[in-house]
Write an enzyme that holds these catalytic residues in place. Structure first.
Site, PDB file in Angstrom:
ATOM      1  N   ARG A 157       4.026  -0.632  -8.171  1.00 31.88           N
ATOM      2  CA  ARG A 157       5.241  -1.147  -8.880  1.00 31.88           C
ATOM      3  C   ARG A 157       6.534   0.012  -9.095  1.00 31.88           C
ATOM      4  O   ARG A 157       7.611  -0.100  -9.617  1.00 31.88           O
ATOM      5  CB  ARG A 157       4.943  -1.248 -10.174  1.00 31.88           C
TER       6      ARG A 157
ATOM      7  N   HIS B 128      -3.805   4.362  -2.100  1.00 33.09           N
ATOM      8  CA  HIS B 128      -4.727   3.469  -1.376  1.00 33.09           C
ATOM      9  C   HIS B 128      -5.103   3.922  -0.129  1.00 33.09           C
ATOM     10  O   HIS B 128      -6.251   3.676   0.188  1.00 33.09           O
ATOM     11  CB  HIS B 128      -3.836   2.073  -1.086  1.00 33.09           C
TER      12      HIS B 128
ATOM     13  N   LEU C 227       0.964  -1.172   0.119  1.00 34.40           N
ATOM     14  CA  LEU C 227       0.024  -0.043  -0.030  1.00 34.40           C
ATOM     15  C   LEU C 227       0.910   1.095   0.061  1.00 34.40           C
ATOM     16  O   LEU C 227       2.053   1.439   0.563  1.00 34.40           O
ATOM     17  CB  LEU C 227      -0.843   0.155   1.396  1.00 34.40           C
TER      18      LEU C 227
ATOM     19  N   SER D 268       2.040   4.252  -7.147  1.00 38.97           N
ATOM     20  CA  SER D 268       1.851   2.961  -7.606  1.00 38.97           C
ATOM     21  C   SER D 268       2.833   1.858  -6.887  1.00 38.97           C
ATOM     22  O   SER D 268       3.913   2.257  -6.656  1.00 38.97           O
ATOM     23  CB  SER D 268       2.252   2.518  -9.178  1.00 38.97           C
TER      24      SER D 268
ATOM     25  N   GLN E 153      -9.711   0.076 -15.980  1.00 36.63           N
ATOM     26  CA  GLN E 153     -10.448  -1.054 -15.006  1.00 36.63           C
ATOM     27  C   GLN E 153     -11.605  -0.443 -14.284  1.00 36.63           C
ATOM     28  O   GLN E 153     -12.463  -1.110 -14.217  1.00 36.63           O
ATOM     29  CB  GLN E 153      -9.226  -1.275 -13.972  1.00 36.63           C
TER      30      GLN E 153
END
EC number: 6.3.2.1
Length: 281
Positions: A184, A33, A29, A182, A150
């Protein structure tokens, strides 16, 4: 805050409460988030955050095995922003048998952009989210706009299956230099992290060109803007999958870019890390 790992525990914990607000996550997170959880708190009822790295939405060559898993840290962060319940199932709990029944979203929305480069991705997303919806039975589910396609796919799923769930969208959380937050981003090296905000900057350039054309009444050549943006990224060492100007209503190419709300979306690799971003226009 309570942490549960089974569907039975989850349902028992929610049995005597008002309908929940759900924030589905894959963990690792960040502040983006946490902003979703804070938004969920505004809708009344308990806030449930799910943490599950969903194998169904990863292709064999993608980063399922190395995706960061930081449950203890994630739970500490969630507790700090007022989350009431964390659902962190094992893979065998959520998928006790091969998941042969899946939710297949329509190709015109799910097989373009991200779907073109990640075949099966949105089927995996819809299937796990539908399963989470069945487990939690939320009144509200909160998602970020960073994953714009999404968000649209899931809104369509909720609408077409007549699910009594309100989908709430939250603006993309960004670092001070503009990089969309992100999980990532943790893959980026120091030089790559310094370059990464260029993806958002490139989208801002497209956005500015569209707004200037609308103001002046000039014709907008979407293909030229997309090609120029991809060329800019390539010149800086990126490997772009797409930069696409689309109608924000359905992600189709606009017949008249001056006449309807738009979004510009991009996905590109910087080194070994694939980043996505978007800006509404």
């Amino acid at each position: 805050m309570r942490v549960v790992h089974t569907i039975n525990e989850l349902r028992q914990a929610l049995a005597a409460t008002r309908p929940a607000a759900l924030v589905p996550t894959m963990g690792s997170l960040h502040e983006g988030h946490l902003a979703l959880v804070k938004q969920a708190r505004d809708h009344g009822g308990p806030v449930v955050a799910s943490i599950f790295v969903n194998r169904l939405q990863f292709a064999p060559h993608e980063d399922f095995d190395r995706y960061p898993r930081t449950l203890e840290r994630d739970c500490d962060l969630l507790k700090g922003v007022g989350c009431n319940l964390v659902f962190a199932p094992t893979e065998s709990e959520l998928y006790p048998e091969p998941q042969t029944y899946k939710v297949q979203p329509p190709g015109e929305l799910a097989d373009v952009l991200e779907g073109a480069f990640r075949p099966g991705f949105f089927t995996g997303v819809c299937t796990v989210v539908m399963k989470l919806f069945q487990c939690v039975q939320p009144r509200v589910a909160v998602f970020g706009k960073k994953d714009y396609q999404q968000l649209m796919v899931l809104r369509g799923m909720v609408r077409q299956f007549a699910l009594p769930i309100e989908i709430v969208a939250v603006d993309t959380a960004r670092a001070d230099d503009g990089l969309a937050l992100s999980s990532r981003n943790a893959y980026l090296s120091e030089p790559e992290r310094a370059e990464a905000p260029q993806l958002a900057a490139t989208l801002h350039t497209v956005q500015a060109a569209v707004l200037a054309a609308v103001k002046s009444g000039a014709r907008i050549d979407a293909a030229a803007l997309e090609a120029q943006a991809m060329g800019t990224l390539r010149s800086r060492g990126w490997a772009p999958d797409y930069v696409a100007l689309r109608r924000s209503s359905d992600l189709q190419a606009p017949a008249d870019p001056t006449a309807e709300p738009l979004v510009v979306l991009a996905a590109a690799r910087l080194g070994k890390t694939r980043l996505i971003d978007n800006l509404e226009i």
